[in-house]
Design a protein around this motif. Structure first.
Motif, PDB file in Angstrom:
ATOM      1  N   VAL A 167       0.845  -1.204   0.000  1.00  0.00           N
ATOM      2  CA  VAL A 167       0.000   0.000   0.000  1.00  0.00           C
ATOM      3  C   VAL A 167       0.880   1.253   0.000  1.00  0.00           C
ATOM      4  N   PHE A 168       1.932   1.219   0.790  1.00  0.00           N
ATOM      5  CA  PHE A 168       2.832   2.377   0.868  1.00  0.00           C
ATOM      6  C   PHE A 168       3.458   2.654  -0.511  1.00  0.00           C
ATOM      7  N   ASP A 169       3.998   1.617  -1.119  1.00  0.00           N
ATOM      8  CA  ASP A 169       4.645   1.793  -2.434  1.00  0.00           C
ATOM      9  C   ASP A 169       3.635   2.238  -3.487  1.00  0.00           C
ATOM     10  N   ALA A 170       2.467   1.585  -3.481  1.00  0.00           N
ATOM     11  CA  ALA A 170       1.450   1.919  -4.488  1.00  0.00           C
ATOM     12  C   ALA A 170       0.968   3.361  -4.299  1.00  0.00           C
ATOM     13  N   SER A 171       0.886   3.825  -3.031  1.00  0.00           N
ATOM     14  CA  SER A 171       0.464   5.209  -2.770  1.00  0.00           C
ATOM     15  C   SER A 171       1.471   6.179  -3.389  1.00  0.00           C
ATOM     16  N   PHE A 172       2.748   5.870  -3.257  1.00  0.00           N
ATOM     17  CA  PHE A 172       3.778   6.732  -3.839  1.00  0.00           C
ATOM     18  C   PHE A 172       3.623   6.793  -5.354  1.00  0.00           C
ATOM     19  N   ARG A 173       3.441   5.599  -5.938  1.00  0.00           N
ATOM     20  CA  ARG A 173       3.340   5.571  -7.408  1.00  0.00           C
ATOM     21  C   ARG A 173       2.094   6.323  -7.857  1.00  0.00           C
ATOM     22  N   ARG A 174       1.019   6.186  -7.090  1.00  0.00           N
ATOM     23  CA  ARG A 174      -0.204   6.890  -7.487  1.00  0.00           C
ATOM     24  C   ARG A 174      -0.023   8.405  -7.329  1.00  0.00           C
ATOM     25  N   TYR A 175       0.668   8.798  -6.273  1.00  0.00           N
ATOM     26  CA  TYR A 175       0.879  10.229  -6.028  1.00  0.00           C
ATOM     27  C   TYR A 175       1.668  10.855  -7.189  1.00  0.00           C
TER      28      TYR A 175
ATOM     29  N   ASN B  23      -3.189  14.833  -7.392  1.00  0.00           N
ATOM     30  CA  ASN B  23      -4.182  15.338  -6.444  1.00  0.00           C
ATOM     31  C   ASN B  23      -4.948  14.242  -5.697  1.00  0.00           C
ATOM     32  N   VAL B  24      -4.525  12.987  -5.809  1.00  0.00           N
ATOM     33  CA  VAL B  24      -5.256  11.971  -5.047  1.00  0.00           C
ATOM     34  C   VAL B  24      -4.830  12.010  -3.580  1.00  0.00           C
ATOM     35  N   ASN B  25      -5.765  11.591  -2.732  1.00  0.00           N
ATOM     36  CA  ASN B  25      -5.507  11.721  -1.303  1.00  0.00           C
ATOM     37  C   ASN B  25      -4.812  10.478  -0.753  1.00  0.00           C
ATOM     38  N   VAL B  26      -3.492  10.481  -0.827  1.00  0.00           N
ATOM     39  CA  VAL B  26      -2.775   9.282  -0.390  1.00  0.00           C
ATOM     40  C   VAL B  26      -2.773   9.127   1.122  1.00  0.00           C
ATOM     41  N   HIS B  27      -2.970  10.264   1.839  1.00  0.00           N
ATOM     42  CA  HIS B  27      -3.022  10.150   3.302  1.00  0.00           C
ATOM     43  C   HIS B  27      -4.188   9.248   3.702  1.00  0.00           C
ATOM     44  N   GLN B  28      -5.290   9.390   2.952  1.00  0.00           N
ATOM     45  CA  GLN B  28      -6.467   8.600   3.257  1.00  0.00           C
ATOM     46  C   GLN B  28      -6.168   7.107   3.043  1.00  0.00           C
ATOM     47  N   LEU B  29      -5.394   6.809   1.987  1.00  0.00           N
ATOM     48  CA  LEU B  29      -5.108   5.411   1.685  1.00  0.00           C
ATOM     49  C   LEU B  29      -4.312   4.755   2.807  1.00  0.00           C
TER      50      LEU B  29
ATOM     51  N   GLN C 204     -12.476  -1.188  -0.272  1.00  0.00           N
ATOM     52  CA  GLN C 204     -12.643  -0.949  -1.721  1.00  0.00           C
ATOM     53  C   GLN C 204     -11.539  -0.054  -2.257  1.00  0.00           C
ATOM     54  N   ARG C 205     -11.213   1.005  -1.483  1.00  0.00           N
ATOM     55  CA  ARG C 205     -10.163   1.928  -1.956  1.00  0.00           C
ATOM     56  C   ARG C 205      -8.812   1.208  -2.046  1.00  0.00           C
ATOM     57  N   LEU C 206      -8.505   0.423  -1.018  1.00  0.00           N
ATOM     58  CA  LEU C 206      -7.213  -0.286  -1.016  1.00  0.00           C
ATOM     59  C   LEU C 206      -7.164  -1.308  -2.148  1.00  0.00           C
ATOM     60  N   ASN C 207      -8.301  -1.984  -2.342  1.00  0.00           N
ATOM     61  CA  ASN C 207      -8.371  -2.976  -3.401  1.00  0.00           C
ATOM     62  C   ASN C 207      -8.129  -2.319  -4.761  1.00  0.00           C
ATOM     63  N   GLU C 208      -8.788  -1.188  -4.958  1.00  0.00           N
ATOM     64  CA  GLU C 208      -8.646  -0.461  -6.236  1.00  0.00           C
ATOM     65  C   GLU C 208      -7.186  -0.006  -6.408  1.00  0.00           C
ATOM     66  N   LEU C 209      -6.613   0.493  -5.309  1.00  0.00           N
ATOM     67  CA  LEU C 209      -5.223   0.967  -5.364  1.00  0.00           C
ATOM     68  C   LEU C 209      -4.282  -0.168  -5.772  1.00  0.00           C
ATOM     69  N   LEU C 210      -4.454  -1.327  -5.112  1.00  0.00           N
ATOM     70  CA  LEU C 210      -3.519  -2.430  -5.368  1.00  0.00           C
ATOM     71  C   LEU C 210      -3.770  -3.068  -6.729  1.00  0.00           C
ATOM     72  N   GLN C 211      -5.045  -3.045  -7.162  1.00  0.00           N
ATOM     73  CA  GLN C 211      -5.368  -3.626  -8.481  1.00  0.00           C
ATOM     74  C   GLN C 211      -4.748  -2.809  -9.602  1.00  0.00           C
ATOM     75  N   GLU C 212      -4.852  -1.471  -9.482  1.00  0.00           N
ATOM     76  CA  GLU C 212      -4.402  -0.625 -10.594  1.00  0.00           C
ATOM     77  C   GLU C 212      -2.894  -0.351 -10.533  1.00  0.00           C
ATOM     78  N   ASP C 213      -2.270  -0.697  -9.394  1.00  0.00           N
ATOM     79  CA  ASP C 213      -0.849  -0.403  -9.261  1.00  0.00           C
ATOM     80  C   ASP C 213      -0.034  -1.294 -10.201  1.00  0.00           C
ATOM     81  N   VAL C 214       0.821  -0.646 -10.961  1.00  0.00           N
ATOM     82  CA  VAL C 214       1.671  -1.416 -11.873  1.00  0.00           C
ATOM     83  C   VAL C 214       3.045  -1.535 -11.230  1.00  0.00           C
ATOM     84  N   LYS C 215       3.316  -2.739 -10.786  1.00  0.00           N
ATOM     85  CA  LYS C 215       4.621  -2.954 -10.144  1.00  0.00           C
ATOM     86  C   LYS C 215       5.651  -3.243 -11.227  1.00  0.00           C
TER      87      LYS C 215
END
Ligand SMILES: Nc1ncnc2c1ncn2[C@@H]1O[C@H](COP(=O)(O)OP(=O)(O)OP(=O)(O)O)[C@@H](O)[C@H]1O
Length: 572
Positions: free
Chosen positions: A74-82, A87-93, A281-292
């Motif tokens: 989640v931490f890594d994916a939040s960085f990549r999404r940021y 403008n996504v709210n990574v603090h919330q994630l 749901q948010r975490l699931n979406e984050l991890l699903q869309e994250d491209v490692k």
């Protein structure tokens, strides 16, 4: 599950005790039976409580395990999404992970596990009399419908409230980063109003959500009060008819409470359930869309051969390119300056050159490998990068230079000395152990810049990208930087610099001229400067002005007035 079954099975202990007291002790007036029953029941209670304690410990362990397994991803994916969509709210994630963990150890999960056991109470009721079973079943269904309605009505409002709250926190955190200018420019009131608008929106939505849930909550409260009495009334009537015993009447009123209590708890925990589901749901979406980065064989450290071919940059979340069709190469030991007027795309190009932005078209290859596809963890230590906006992490000066990795004192001091920072650091309150970051020691603009350059030089990387590294340096600092760049070049590093100022040009081999996001010239530094000056003296970037003997320019195209870049997202 087995544990939950055992706990739920034990929960009928008080019921059996009550029945036996009524039907065996009171009718026979037997003290021995009463004492035996009491001893048995106390033993069962001890066993029951122990099982509950074990279950709660297991749930805590399980929640920690889930946190442990997911936190890094989640931490890594939040960085990549940021980086991808600022403008996504990574603090919330990151907060979502905590929400999930708290939910796992809360009463709602226990209630969810206990709810199916209502069926056992219905069966027990049926053993007493079918009417009792029917009553318990109907009551359970009514409660379930009330739970469903609570979710249905309040979930969307609560989601909107949670989102508004996260947005208000984000606005507050963002504003705090600009606290000094906010105070100095008298903008406090305006900033507060902006935050309060979001905060008020959250409060209103939260009130709406509570009111929506309060309606069904009130109904379930009524049921919880009324059902035991109604059940007892039904039981009393069956007893009058001689169909069940007095003990069964008392036990029946307990049965209904037991059957519906998990469902009631679910209604009581509606907020936690909805919030946890949304967090999931948010975490699931984050991890699903994250491209490692695909796991690949580790490559050797790059030697610093850069090949840029037709590279086009589109900022994440945007559709139009800000830099298009850039092509050039640089060998190890070569330095290139990217020059051009403000907003010509220099910073955007450097973001592509360090692999933070993936080229929408074309490629940026380091030692033949597409940089944006090279795992940052692997290639990052071999890259030196100074961004335009410099920031440091909470930690010591040494830790910051060592990029928060294991501090190698020799390498830290070598990097600091290279940029003339060693003595400055020694003069800090605790030298290399001086703490930086929001709560740490404040450095001057020039010191910050030098420290960022030292961080870039740490480990003597073979590929270095510096975005306006001299913007805050005085003459002495600039002279040290020129010297340092020469040393890095001699060490075989490939260096890319963006600059508005002329001095650094003396150390570079080639110049890449940008204008309106287009490459309008690339060639040997001195030749390019003269060619650019001759073509349109008034509009050349200031870096392109030092007078010197004209040398033949390569690959120069006339500088036209900044034209919009023609490539569109569709082509990208
Ligand atoms: N993250 C981004 N999202 C959207 N547009 C961006 C982003 N970053 C840069 N741009 C746009 O790209 C263009 C080029 O900006 P860039 O910062 O690359 O220019 P620059 O040449 O480095 O400017 P300066 O010399 O003033 O630093 C600008 O029009 C800018 O608004």
């Amino acid at each position: 599950m087995l544990l939950t079954f055992a706990i739920d099975a034990l929960s009928i202990t008080p019921l059996l005790f009550m029945m036996n007291v009524y039907d065996r002790v009171i009718s026979t007036r037997s003290g021995v039976t009463l004492v035996s029953l009491l001893l048995l029941i106390v033993g069962l209670y001890v066993f029951w409580s122990s099982l509950e304690w074990i279950r709660s410990r297991l749930m805590v362990r399980l929640s920690l395990r889930i946190d442990w397994d997911l936190a890094a991803d989640v931490f890594d994916a939040s960085f990549r999404r940021y980086v991808g969509r600022k403008n996504v709210n990574v603090h919330q994630l990151l907060g979502d992970l905590l929400t999930m963990r708290q939910f796992m150890t809360g009463s709602a999960v226990i209630a969810l596990m206990d709810a199916p056991f209502a069926i056992v109470f219905i069966i027990i009721g049926a053993l007493f009399h079918p009417f009792l079973a029917i009553f318990i079943a109907v009551a359970s269904v009514v409660m379930l419908v009330a739970t469903y309605m609570t979710q249905k009505i309040s979930a969307p409002v609560l989601k909107a409230a949670n989102d508004a709250n996260a947005e208000a926190s984000r606005v507050a955190a963002y504003s705090l980063r600009h606290a000094e200018s906010t105070l100095a420019l008298g903008m406090m009131g305006a900033v507060r109003t902006r935050w309060y608008q979001r905060h008020r929106e959250f409060l209103e939505l939260q009130v709406n959500a509570s009111e929506a849930a309060g309606l069904t909550g009130g109904f379930s409260g009524f049921l919880s009060k009324a059902l035991p009495s109604l059940q007892m009334g039904l039981g009393a009537w069956l007893a009058i008819e001689g169909l069940i015993t007095g003990g069964m009447v008392m036990a029946a009123s307990m049965l209904i409470s037991k059957a519906v209590s998990p469902i009631q708890k679910l209604i009581g925990s509606w907020k936690d359930i909805v919030t946890a589901r949304q967090a999931y749901q948010r975490l699931n979406e984050l991890l699903q869309e994250d491209v490692k980065f695909a796991a690949r064989m580790q490559l050797p450290a790059p030697l610093g051969r850069l090949d840029v071919a037709g590279a086009t940059a589109i900022p994440p979340g945007f559709s139009k390119p800000v830099v298009a069709d850039i092509s050039f190469s640089a060998a190890p030991g070569q330095a290139i300056a990217i020059v051009g007027p403000s907003a010509s795309g220099k910073t955007s190009l450097t973001r592509m050159l360090v692999g933070v932005w993936k080229p929408a078209q074309g490629s940026v290859r380091l030692d033949g490998v597409e940089l944006s596809e090279w795992n940052h963890e692997e290639v990052g230590p071999h890259i030196g990068y100074v961004p335009q906006e410099i920031d440091f992490f909470e930690g010591t000066v040494a830790e910051n230079i060592a990029r928060l990795g294991e501090v190698d004192p020799e390498k830290v001091i070598a990097a600091a000395k290279l940029i003339g920072m060693h003595d400055i650091i020694l003069a800090l309150p605790e030298g290399y152990d001086t703490r930086l970051g929001e709560t740490g020691h404040a450095l001057s603009g020039g010191q910050r810049q030098r420290l960022a350059i030292a961080r870039a030089f740490y480990g003597m990387p073979k590929y270095i990208v510096l975005d306006e590294p001299n913007a805050n340096l005085d003459d002495a600092g600039e002279a040290v930087l020129v010297q340092a760049l020469q040393t890095m070049k001699d060490n075989g590093a490939c260096i890319i610099i963006t600059t508005h100022r002329p001095r650094l040009v003396s150390v570079v081999d080639s110049l890449l001229v940008l204008r309106g996001g287009r490459q309008v010239g690339f060639g040997p530094a001195q030749g390019m400067l003269n060619a650019v000056r001759n073509l349109q003296p008034g509009t050349t970037p200031s870096a392109a002005i030092p007078s010197s003997t004209a040398a033949p320019a390569a690959n120069v195209v006339p500088i036209a007035p900044a034209a919009p870049v023609a490539v569109t997202a569709g082509e990208a």
